[in-house]
Design an enzyme around this catalytic site. Structure first.
Site, short mmCIF file in Angstrom:
data_model
loop_
_atom_site.label_atom_id
_atom_site.label_comp_id
_atom_site.label_asym_id
_atom_site.label_seq_id
_atom_site.Cartn_x
_atom_site.Cartn_y
_atom_site.Cartn_z
N GLU A 160 13.36 79.81 9.12
CA GLU A 160 14.42 78.82 8.89
C GLU A 160 15.75 79.49 8.59
O GLU A 160 15.83 80.71 8.40
CB GLU A 160 13.97 77.87 7.77
CG GLU A 160 12.74 77.09 8.20
CD GLU A 160 12.34 75.98 7.23
OE1 GLU A 160 12.86 75.92 6.10
OE2 GLU A 160 11.48 75.16 7.64
N GLU A 198 5.64 78.65 16.95
CA GLU A 198 5.06 78.80 18.29
C GLU A 198 5.99 79.57 19.22
O GLU A 198 5.56 80.42 20.00
CB GLU A 198 4.77 77.42 18.90
CG GLU A 198 3.73 76.61 18.16
CD GLU A 198 4.31 75.72 17.06
OE1 GLU A 198 5.33 76.10 16.44
OE2 GLU A 198 3.73 74.65 16.81
N1 THU Z 1 7.90 73.74 12.91
C1 THU Z 1 7.19 74.68 13.60
O1 THU Z 1 7.22 75.87 13.26
N2 THU Z 1 6.47 74.27 14.66
C2 THU Z 1 6.39 72.98 15.11
O2 THU Z 1 5.80 72.73 16.15
C3 THU Z 1 6.99 71.91 14.32
C4 THU Z 1 7.93 72.34 13.26
C5 THU Z 1 8.72 74.18 11.77
C6 THU Z 1 10.19 74.10 12.01
C7 THU Z 1 10.73 73.97 10.62
O3 THU Z 1 10.89 75.27 10.08
C8 THU Z 1 9.61 73.26 9.85
O4 THU Z 1 8.45 73.37 10.65
C9 THU Z 1 9.89 71.79 9.60
O5 THU Z 1 10.20 71.11 10.77
#
Ligand code: THU
Length: 159
Positions: A63, A74
């Site tokens: 993030e 992913e």
């Molecule tokens: N996130 C993922 O890593 N993969 C997904 O398929 C859905 C969302 C993460 C992005 C963000 O850091 C957090 O989950 C909340 O959306």
């Protein structure tokens, strides 16, 4: 007018039912998840991909204070695999998620942008990528091909 359905095939497993050969990938995805950098959402995601040379490459969500600059687990995993092992096929991906706010007790599928990104590799390598996904607890869902969860694809053949 003609209405038709496009089926989605999912195999549901309990943790006890998981085949032994998926366990190393699951473990690596969990380790990646536990090292995710998610100080804003507190939603940690780990992804592990198995390549056709037996190597496992992992990713976790990363993030950023400028939210859109962050990245999903992913895509971190699949792009790392593409960068480090170009030309290798991706056989399987295992995704797992947990949250500091609640128990994630149902399977967490890859978001739409991640599905599109994984699709690119499935099309490029001309063979399906098995996708396994789960929460912190509860069932594990598996589908034999990314295209099962992105049934209407937009790929390079459209261009
Ligand atoms: N996130 C993922 O890593 N993969 C997904 O398929 C859905 C969302 C993460 C992005 C963000 O850091 C957090 O989950 C909340 O959306």
């Amino acid at each position: 007018m003609r209405r038709f359905q496009i089926p989605v095939y999912i195999d549901e497993y309990t943790p006890d039912e998981l085949p032994a050969d998926i366990l190393p990938l699951k473990r690596q995805a969990e380790i990646a998840r536990d090292h995710a950098y998610a100080p804003y959402s507190h939603f940690q995601v780990g992804a592990a991909v198995l390549l056709d040379n037996g190597i496992i490459v992992t990713g976790s969500n990363q993030e950023n204070a400028a939210y859109p600059s962050g990245m999903c687990a992913e895509r971190v995993a699949i792009w790392a695999a593409g960068a480090q092992y170009p030309g290798r096929k991706i056989l399987k991906m295992y995704i797992t998620a947990r949250s500091a706010h609640k128990t994630v007790n149902k399977p967490v599928p890859p978001c739409g942008a991640c599905r599109q990104s994984i699709l690119e590799y499935e099309v490029k390598q001309k063979s399906p990528i098995e996708i396994w996904f789960t929460g912190e607890t509860g069932p594990i869902w598996k589908t034999d091909s990314l295209q099962n969860i992105l049934p209407l694809i937009f790929d390079g053949s459209e261009l």
